[in-house]
Design a protein around this motif. Structure first.
Motif, short mmCIF file in Angstrom:
data_model
loop_
_atom_site.label_atom_id
_atom_site.label_comp_id
_atom_site.label_asym_id
_atom_site.label_seq_id
_atom_site.Cartn_x
_atom_site.Cartn_y
_atom_site.Cartn_z
N ASP A 1 21.79 6.00 -28.81
CA ASP A 1 20.64 6.82 -28.43
C ASP A 1 20.77 7.43 -27.05
O ASP A 1 20.15 8.45 -26.77
CB ASP A 1 19.35 6.00 -28.51
CG ASP A 1 18.99 5.63 -29.94
OD1 ASP A 1 19.47 6.30 -30.87
OD2 ASP A 1 18.23 4.66 -30.12
N ASN A 2 21.54 6.83 -26.17
CA ASN A 2 21.65 7.36 -24.81
C ASN A 2 22.74 8.42 -24.68
O ASN A 2 23.05 8.87 -23.59
CB ASN A 2 21.91 6.23 -23.81
CG ASN A 2 23.29 5.61 -23.98
OD1 ASN A 2 23.89 5.66 -25.04
ND2 ASN A 2 23.78 5.00 -22.92
N GLU B 1 26.07 12.67 -16.54
CA GLU B 1 24.94 13.43 -17.09
C GLU B 1 25.36 14.51 -18.11
O GLU B 1 24.51 15.08 -18.78
CB GLU B 1 24.11 14.05 -15.96
CG GLU B 1 24.79 15.18 -15.21
CD GLU B 1 25.72 14.70 -14.09
OE1 GLU B 1 26.30 15.57 -13.44
OE2 GLU B 1 25.86 13.48 -13.85
N HIS C 1 25.32 11.80 -21.20
CA HIS C 1 24.27 10.79 -21.28
C HIS C 1 22.91 11.33 -20.85
O HIS C 1 22.82 12.06 -19.88
CB HIS C 1 24.64 9.56 -20.43
CG HIS C 1 25.81 8.82 -20.97
ND1 HIS C 1 25.72 7.94 -22.00
CD2 HIS C 1 27.14 8.88 -20.63
CE1 HIS C 1 26.92 7.46 -22.28
NE2 HIS C 1 27.79 8.02 -21.48
N LYS C 2 21.89 10.90 -21.60
CA LYS C 2 20.52 11.33 -21.30
C LYS C 2 19.97 10.53 -20.15
O LYS C 2 20.24 9.38 -19.97
CB LYS C 2 19.64 11.10 -22.52
CG LYS C 2 20.08 11.79 -23.76
CD LYS C 2 19.16 11.40 -24.90
CE LYS C 2 19.77 11.79 -26.23
NZ LYS C 2 19.01 11.39 -27.36
#
Length: 185
Positions: free
Chosen positions: A117-118, A181, A184-185
């Motif tokens: 999810d990340n 970044e 990745h959120k």
């Protein structure tokens, strides 16, 4: 005095052998036993033959949405375009038509490349840069049968989910930034 040296020397050899055997056993447990315990094998709801679909392009079923994001696994509506009724005589197609198409149910496929999810991953950006699907995903062009799905019992992710190091290596080879970044959120 010589007897004491021989005894100490003998103990050193025995200790070395015990250490070596223990080290080898630890490697076997770490590389063979533990991975087989960590991953459980689960069945897909039915088989899918990519070979039987060779007259189609990948994008016919696995397409981008209008906003450029990737649609991933096709919906049952996509399957209905060709399989409103059974075309062949295989059991998997019977299951497809009777259990999913006629009941208007989505097929609960287990996803081989589900990302955490990340992680933000844009297939559109990679496609625009000319990255081929088989650079990241298995080549399914000769697949008559889906490979076993193996799931990590701790994380729930597939053994086939790409590791971050694979992405970082490809980015480095192509001169693309590996700043956190970016992905990745």
């Amino acid at each position: 005095m010589n007897e004491e040296k021989k005894s100490a020397s003998g103990k050193g050899v025995v200790g070395g052998i015990i250490f070596l055997v223990g080290f080898i056993l630890a490697l076997i447990v770490g590389w063979v036993v533990f991975p087989n315990i960590l991953y459980s094998q689960k069945a897909q709801p039915m088989n899918f033959s990519h070979v039987a679909h060779q007259d189609s392009t990948c994008e016919d079923c696995h397409a981008f949405r209008p906003d450029g994001t990737y649609g991933g696994i096709p919906t049952i509506d996509k399957c209905k375009e060709c399989h409103e009724s059974q075309i062949g005589s295989k059991e998997d197609e019977r299951v497809l038509v009777e259990e999913y198409i006629q009941k208007d149910r989505e097929i609960p496929w287990k996803v081989y490349a589900w990302q955490p999810d990340n992680v933000f991953f844009s297939h559109a950006a990679h496609k625009a840069k000319g990255v081929e699907c088989v650079s990241c995903h298995r080549d399914v062009s000769k697949e008559e049968k889906l490979p076993p799905y193996r799931e990590d019992i701790i994380t729930g992710y597939s053994i086939s989910t790409m590791d971050m190091v694979t992405c970082e290596k490809c980015h480095a080879e192509r001169g693309v930034t590996n700043n956190c970044e970016i992905c990745h959120k």
